[in-house]
Design a protein around this motif. Structure first.
Motif, PDB file in Angstrom:
ATOM      1  N   SER A   1       0.822  -1.190   0.000  1.00 45.22           N
ATOM      2  CA  SER A   1       0.000   0.000   0.000  1.00 45.22           C
ATOM      3  C   SER A   1       0.868   1.256   0.000  1.00 45.22           C
ATOM      4  O   SER A   1       2.002   1.246   0.468  1.00 45.22           O
ATOM      5  N   VAL A   2       0.295   2.347  -0.515  1.00 47.41           N
ATOM      6  CA  VAL A   2       1.021   3.606  -0.558  1.00 47.41           C
ATOM      7  C   VAL A   2       1.215   4.168   0.851  1.00 47.41           C
ATOM      8  O   VAL A   2       2.273   4.709   1.180  1.00 47.41           O
ATOM      9  N   LEU A   3       0.186   4.051   1.684  1.00 45.48           N
ATOM     10  CA  LEU A   3       0.276   4.494   3.074  1.00 45.48           C
ATOM     11  C   LEU A   3       0.602   3.292   3.957  1.00 45.48           C
ATOM     12  O   LEU A   3       0.101   2.193   3.720  1.00 45.48           O
ATOM     13  N   THR A   4       1.431   3.515   4.974  1.00 45.73           N
ATOM     14  CA  THR A   4       1.912   2.419   5.805  1.00 45.73           C
ATOM     15  C   THR A   4       1.251   2.440   7.176  1.00 45.73           C
ATOM     16  O   THR A   4       1.319   3.455   7.897  1.00 45.73           O
ATOM     17  N   GLN A   5       0.623   1.331   7.513  1.00 47.40           N
ATOM     18  CA  GLN A   5       0.018   1.159   8.831  1.00 47.40           C
ATOM     19  C   GLN A   5       0.557  -0.115   9.462  1.00 47.40           C
ATOM     20  O   GLN A   5       0.909  -1.063   8.751  1.00 47.40           O
ATOM     21  N   PRO A   6       0.570  -0.193  10.791  1.00 46.60           N
ATOM     22  CA  PRO A   6       0.923  -1.468  11.430  1.00 46.60           C
ATOM     23  C   PRO A   6      -0.199  -2.463  11.151  1.00 46.60           C
ATOM     24  O   PRO A   6      -1.365  -2.082  11.131  1.00 46.60           O
ATOM     25  N   PRO A   7       0.123  -3.723  10.919  1.00 48.32           N
ATOM     26  CA  PRO A   7      -0.929  -4.693  10.595  1.00 48.32           C
ATOM     27  C   PRO A   7      -1.873  -4.974  11.752  1.00 48.32           C
ATOM     28  O   PRO A   7      -3.017  -5.355  11.530  1.00 48.32           O
TER      29      PRO A   7
ATOM     30  N   GLY B   1      -5.440  -3.770  22.722  1.00 50.95           N
ATOM     31  CA  GLY B   1      -5.528  -3.125  24.022  1.00 50.95           C
ATOM     32  C   GLY B   1      -6.625  -3.765  24.835  1.00 50.95           C
ATOM     33  O   GLY B   1      -7.453  -4.527  24.310  1.00 50.95           O
ATOM     34  N   THR B   2      -6.634  -3.461  26.100  1.00 47.09           N
ATOM     35  CA  THR B   2      -7.672  -3.978  26.988  1.00 47.09           C
ATOM     36  C   THR B   2      -8.757  -2.917  27.158  1.00 47.09           C
ATOM     37  O   THR B   2      -8.517  -1.723  26.917  1.00 47.09           O
ATOM     38  N   PRO B   3      -9.937  -3.320  27.532  1.00 44.81           N
ATOM     39  CA  PRO B   3     -11.034  -2.346  27.725  1.00 44.81           C
ATOM     40  C   PRO B   3     -10.624  -1.195  28.632  1.00 44.81           C
ATOM     41  O   PRO B   3     -10.012  -1.395  29.687  1.00 44.81           O
ATOM     42  N   GLY B   4     -10.930   0.013  28.193  1.00 41.31           N
ATOM     43  CA  GLY B   4     -10.613   1.206  28.955  1.00 41.31           C
ATOM     44  C   GLY B   4      -9.301   1.854  28.572  1.00 41.31           C
ATOM     45  O   GLY B   4      -9.089   3.038  28.864  1.00 41.31           O
ATOM     46  N   GLN B   5      -8.421   1.095  27.925  1.00 42.75           N
ATOM     47  CA  GLN B   5      -7.134   1.647  27.526  1.00 42.75           C
ATOM     48  C   GLN B   5      -7.267   2.595  26.352  1.00 42.75           C
ATOM     49  O   GLN B   5      -8.316   2.678  25.701  1.00 42.75           O
ATOM     50  N   THR B   6      -6.177   3.301  26.063  1.00 39.92           N
ATOM     51  CA  THR B   6      -6.070   4.127  24.861  1.00 39.92           C
ATOM     52  C   THR B   6      -5.118   3.450  23.898  1.00 39.92           C
ATOM     53  O   THR B   6      -4.016   3.039  24.277  1.00 39.92           O
ATOM     54  N   VAL B   7      -5.561   3.340  22.655  1.00 44.72           N
ATOM     55  CA  VAL B   7      -4.755   2.724  21.603  1.00 44.72           C
ATOM     56  C   VAL B   7      -4.557   3.731  20.485  1.00 44.72           C
ATOM     57  O   VAL B   7      -5.488   4.480  20.143  1.00 44.72           O
ATOM     58  N   THR B   8      -3.372   3.748  19.925  1.00 37.43           N
ATOM     59  CA  THR B   8      -3.073   4.648  18.815  1.00 37.43           C
ATOM     60  C   THR B   8      -2.621   3.847  17.610  1.00 37.43           C
ATOM     61  O   THR B   8      -1.802   2.937  17.732  1.00 37.43           O
ATOM     62  N   ILE B   9      -3.175   4.188  16.442  1.00 39.77           N
ATOM     63  CA  ILE B   9      -2.809   3.539  15.184  1.00 39.77           C
ATOM     64  C   ILE B   9      -2.151   4.585  14.293  1.00 39.77           C
ATOM     65  O   ILE B   9      -2.721   5.655  14.071  1.00 39.77           O
ATOM     66  N   SER B  10      -0.982   4.258  13.783  1.00 41.83           N
ATOM     67  CA  SER B  10      -0.234   5.216  12.968  1.00 41.83           C
ATOM     68  C   SER B  10      -0.464   4.977  11.478  1.00 41.83           C
ATOM     69  O   SER B  10      -0.872   3.892  11.053  1.00 41.83           O
ATOM     70  N   CYS B  11      -0.188   6.015  10.699  1.00 40.08           N
ATOM     71  CA  CYS B  11      -0.334   5.970   9.240  1.00 40.08           C
ATOM     72  C   CYS B  11       0.738   6.880   8.655  1.00 40.08           C
ATOM     73  O   CYS B  11       0.748   8.079   8.931  1.00 40.08           O
ATOM     74  N   SER B  12       1.621   6.303   7.865  1.00 39.25           N
ATOM     75  CA  SER B  12       2.740   7.065   7.315  1.00 39.25           C
ATOM     76  C   SER B  12       2.618   7.167   5.804  1.00 39.25           C
ATOM     77  O   SER B  12       2.325   6.179   5.127  1.00 39.25           O
TER      78      SER B  12
ATOM     79  N   ASP C   1      -1.690  13.677  -4.757  1.00 41.88           N
ATOM     80  CA  ASP C   1      -1.635  14.629  -5.862  1.00 41.88           C
ATOM     81  C   ASP C   1      -1.029  14.022  -7.126  1.00 41.88           C
ATOM     82  O   ASP C   1      -1.397  14.396  -8.241  1.00 41.88           O
ATOM     83  N   SER C   2      -0.109  13.095  -6.971  1.00 44.58           N
ATOM     84  CA  SER C   2       0.533  12.512  -8.147  1.00 44.58           C
ATOM     85  C   SER C   2      -0.375  11.520  -8.857  1.00 44.58           C
ATOM     86  O   SER C   2      -0.209  11.253 -10.042  1.00 44.58           O
ATOM     87  N   LEU C   3      -1.347  10.972  -8.141  1.00 46.85           N
ATOM     88  CA  LEU C   3      -2.285  10.017  -8.727  1.00 46.85           C
ATOM     89  C   LEU C   3      -3.607  10.669  -9.117  1.00 46.85           C
ATOM     90  O   LEU C   3      -4.386  10.079  -9.855  1.00 46.85           O
ATOM     91  N   SER C   4      -3.857  11.860  -8.598  1.00 47.45           N
ATOM     92  CA  SER C   4      -5.161  12.515  -8.751  1.00 47.45           C
ATOM     93  C   SER C   4      -6.283  11.613  -8.256  1.00 47.45           C
ATOM     94  O   SER C   4      -7.376  11.574  -8.835  1.00 47.45           O
ATOM     95  N   GLY C   5      -5.993  10.914  -7.174  1.00 46.04           N
ATOM     96  CA  GLY C   5      -6.981  10.034  -6.579  1.00 46.04           C
ATOM     97  C   GLY C   5      -6.551   9.659  -5.174  1.00 46.04           C
ATOM     98  O   GLY C   5      -5.443  10.005  -4.744  1.00 46.04           O
ATOM     99  N   PRO C   6      -7.401   8.946  -4.448  1.00 44.45           N
ATOM    100  CA  PRO C   6      -7.066   8.572  -3.069  1.00 44.45           C
ATOM    101  C   PRO C   6      -6.166   7.352  -2.983  1.00 44.45           C
ATOM    102  O   PRO C   6      -6.184   6.489  -3.866  1.00 44.45           O
ATOM    103  N   VAL C   7      -5.379   7.302  -1.932  1.00 42.35           N
ATOM    104  CA  VAL C   7      -4.573   6.128  -1.618  1.00 42.35           C
ATOM    105  C   VAL C   7      -4.945   5.664  -0.215  1.00 42.35           C
ATOM    106  O   VAL C   7      -5.365   6.473   0.615  1.00 42.35           O
ATOM    107  N   PHE C   8      -4.788   4.369   0.000  1.00 45.02           N
ATOM    108  CA  PHE C   8      -5.164   3.780   1.276  1.00 45.02           C
ATOM    109  C   PHE C   8      -3.960   3.143   1.956  1.00 45.02           C
ATOM    110  O   PHE C   8      -2.969   2.789   1.305  1.00 45.02           O
ATOM    111  N   GLY C   9      -4.090   2.983   3.270  1.00 39.06           N
ATOM    112  CA  GLY C   9      -3.132   2.193   4.011  1.00 39.06           C
ATOM    113  C   GLY C   9      -3.521   0.727   3.942  1.00 39.06           C
ATOM    114  O   GLY C   9      -4.594   0.371   3.444  1.00 39.06           O
ATOM    115  N   GLY C  10      -2.647  -0.129   4.459  1.00 44.25           N
ATOM    116  CA  GLY C  10      -2.898  -1.558   4.418  1.00 44.25           C
ATOM    117  C   GLY C  10      -3.924  -2.035   5.422  1.00 44.25           C
ATOM    118  O   GLY C  10      -4.335  -3.201   5.390  1.00 44.25           O
TER     119      GLY C  10
END
Lengths: 110, 119
Positions: free
Chosen positions: A2-8, A12-23, A94-103
């Motif tokens: 994928s053009v954008l990179t995400q962790p696969p 987390g456990t209930p109540g925790q805070t989880v963060t997902i990155s996208c590069s 901008d180079s594709l003139s369309g959207p790109v997605f993460g994995g």
């Protein structure tokens, strides 16, 4: 690849805070807004955040987004079992003139 | 309320042409600013944007697939049609059509249609 990179996966456990990155790069995240989609397995994706951090009607305020340079992140606070799903980031390229997605990142609530 | 529904064959043979139809309601593709896109998702894999069509008939295609795709407005005012030529096993996926929202996001999606390419 994928053009954008995400962790696969993330977890987390209930109540925790989880963060997902996208590069990405200067042609997508670096110069455009980021969107996040939630996809429960077997169903269609659903828009969860737009314009980096805006929530459509019905999305809980436990979900928040941020962007800095060519990277973005989705934070989920007060994790609940119903948050278990795949999360996909996206941005216009901008180079594709369309959207790109993460994995996509599979979020598991332990 | 905006809704979209994809339709098409569930099985296509290699080298054949795949034709998918998206039937929508709740908006008009003649209204300025409106667009519809196609996105696909191979089993267990990432989403991949395929094509966009706008109210003014402007069309955009994924560069990697542009030579094989044609996106047109349908014979009915509430339909769009995506044609993909020379399909192969790598085109096996769930194909979604989606409404392009005010912020260039896909704010409403159809339920998707699964297409398998196999002899």
């Amino acid at each position: 690849q994928s053009v954008l990179t995400q962790p696969p996966s993330a977890s987390g456990t209930p109540g925790q805070t989880v963060t997902i990155s996208c590069s990405g790069s200067s042609s997508n995240i670096g110069s455009n807004q980021v969107f996040w989609y939630q996809q429960v397995p077997g169903t269609a994706p659903k828009l969860f955040l737009y314009k980096n951090n805006q929530r459509p009607s019905g999305v809980p305020d436990r979900f928040s987004g941020s962007k800095s340079g060519t990277a973005a992140s989705l934070a989920i606070s007060g994790l609940r079992s119903e948050d278990e799903a795949d999360y996909h980031c996206a941005a216009w390229d901008d180079s594709l003139s369309g959207p790109v997605f993460g994995g996509g990142t599979k979020l598991t609530v332990l | 309320q905006i809704t979209l529904e994809e339709s098409g064959p569930t099985l296509v043979k290699p080298t054949q042409t795949l034709t998918l139809t998206c039937t929508f309601s709740g908006f008009s593709l003649t209204t300025s600013g409106v667009g519809v896109g196609w996105i696909r998702q191979p089993p267990g894999k990432a989403l991949e944007w395929l094509a966009l069509i706008y109210w003014d008939d402007d069309k955009r295609y994924s560069p990697s697939l542009e030579s094989r795709l044609t996106f047109t407005k349908g014979t009915s005012s509430n339909q769009v049609v995506l044609t993909m030529t020379n399909v192969g096993p790598m085109d096996t996926a769930t194909y979604y059509c989606a409404h392009l929202g005010d912020h260039d996001d896909f704010d409403v999606w159809g339920q998707g249609t699964m297409v398998a390419v196999s002899s």
